[in-house]
Every structure is written in C-alpha cells, then in structure tokens.
Design an enzyme around this catalytic site. Structure first.
Site, PDB file in Angstrom:
ATOM      1  N   LYS A  95     -16.512  -6.662   7.005  1.00 39.60           N
ATOM      2  CA  LYS A  95     -15.224  -7.240   7.393  1.00 39.60           C
ATOM      3  C   LYS A  95     -15.038  -7.161   8.903  1.00 39.60           C
ATOM      4  CE  LYS A  95     -12.645  -6.391   3.133  1.00 39.60           C
ATOM      5  NZ  LYS A  95     -11.408  -5.831   2.572  1.00 39.60           N
ATOM      6  N   ARG A 133      -2.596  -6.226  -8.309  1.00 41.01           N
ATOM      7  CA  ARG A 133      -1.429  -7.099  -8.164  1.00 41.01           C
ATOM      8  C   ARG A 133      -1.246  -8.056  -9.329  1.00 41.01           C
ATOM      9  NH1 ARG A 133      -3.679  -7.655  -2.440  1.00 41.01           N
ATOM     10  NH2 ARG A 133      -5.114  -8.862  -3.671  1.00 41.01           N
ATOM     11  N   SER A 167      -3.199  -7.318   2.711  1.00 37.05           N
ATOM     12  CA  SER A 167      -3.495  -7.201   4.142  1.00 37.05           C
ATOM     13  C   SER A 167      -4.035  -8.511   4.691  1.00 37.05           C
ATOM     14  CB  SER A 167      -4.521  -6.089   4.387  1.00 37.05           C
ATOM     15  OG  SER A 167      -3.970  -4.833   4.123  1.00 37.05           O
ATOM     16  N   HIS A 226       0.840  -1.205   0.000  1.00 34.33           N
ATOM     17  CA  HIS A 226       0.000   0.000   0.000  1.00 34.33           C
ATOM     18  C   HIS A 226       0.874   1.252   0.000  1.00 34.33           C
ATOM     19  CE1 HIS A 226      -3.113  -2.574   2.305  1.00 34.33           C
ATOM     20  NE2 HIS A 226      -3.581  -2.411   1.075  1.00 34.33           N
TER      21      HIS A 226
END
Length: 155
Positions: free
Chosen positions: A42, A91, A129, A18
């Site tokens: 979450k 990614r 994460s 990040h």
C-alpha cells in the site's frame, strides 16, 4: 474477560469507525492491542510511525489499549503478544468473504488463533480509510469521519 485481543489494520488514517471498534473491544476484553501494520503493498498517506502516534493519541482515554506498529505476519505478532483472539471489523456483505478467508488462513497458520467479527456502529458502517483518503485527496472535508488529531495532522 481478562483476555488480550488484537485489532490489526493499517489505520491510514484511523477513522471514527476504527475508534468505535477499539472502544467497544476495550469494554469487552481485558487488553486490546491495536496492531498498526506496515503494508508494503500500500501507498500510505502517513508513515508507520505517524499512524502509530495518531492511533495512540486517539485512544489515550482507553487505559487497557496498547498501540504497537508491526510488520510481518499477524499470526507471529499474536504469538509474540500471547494473544489468541483477533478482532476484525466487518461492515457488510462485501467484507464477509474476504474476512472469513483471512480468519481461516490465520487459524490454519496459528492453530488456536480465533477471530471475532465486530460490526461498527450503524453511523460508521459505510466508512473506510480508503474513502477518507479519497475525500481528502479531492480536498473534501473529512472532519466528521476521523478523530480530531487526524484532522489536525491532515492540515
């Protein structure tokens, strides 16, 4: 460019991947708002307030970066802050379909809201994460994956 862009995420926790995206975005754009999302679906490791603080401390050397916590729709947050561009880290192939759907949905909701996909540096391409939390929950060493302030907060 003297443009304001938003890089949004839950940042639970902020990772070196990040931070790479934030640093590179800060060189490309006049102002980067890091929007730390409260996501009720979450189960965060850190509270929203803690995540905002960790991101702020991780980015303190970047003069054109502002960190703000938010809840609700990102398109509304972007309008409130006069941002017309979102930065999204991507990614690899696993991220592409989801991120394109998000970009198209955001554009449908907000009209002029554009999304720029920025891959992380090669050394962080695999990092998320979720992976950091998983390593941490199994008592693994996450020191190489997160800023020092995050590591201190995890201890």
């Amino acid at each position: 460019m003297n443009q304001t862009v938003i890089y949004a995420g839950t940042f639970d926790p902020i990772t070196n991947g990040h931070l790479d995206i934030i640093q590179r975005s800060s060189r490309l754009f006049g102002k980067v708002i890091v929007a730390v999302a409260k996501n009720p679906s979450k189960q965060p490791l850190f509270s929203l307030e803690q995540r905002v603080e960790l991101v702020q401390q991780s980015c303190q050397m970047l003069n054109n970066v502002e960190v703000i916590g938010f809840s609700g729709l990102l398109v509304d947050f972007a309008k409130q802050h006069n941002a017309t561009t979102l930065i999204r880290g991507i990614r690899g192939a696993d991220d592409i379909e989801y991120e394109i759907q998000l970009a198209q949905l955001n554009q449908k909701l907000a009209g002029q809201l554009e999304t720029i996909f920025l891959p992380p540096a090669v050394e962080w391409r695999y990092l998320s994460s979720t992976m950091v939390r998983e390593i941490y929950r199994h008592q693994g060493d996450v020191g190489q994956f997160v800023p020092e302030i995050v590591l201190k907060s995890l201890r």
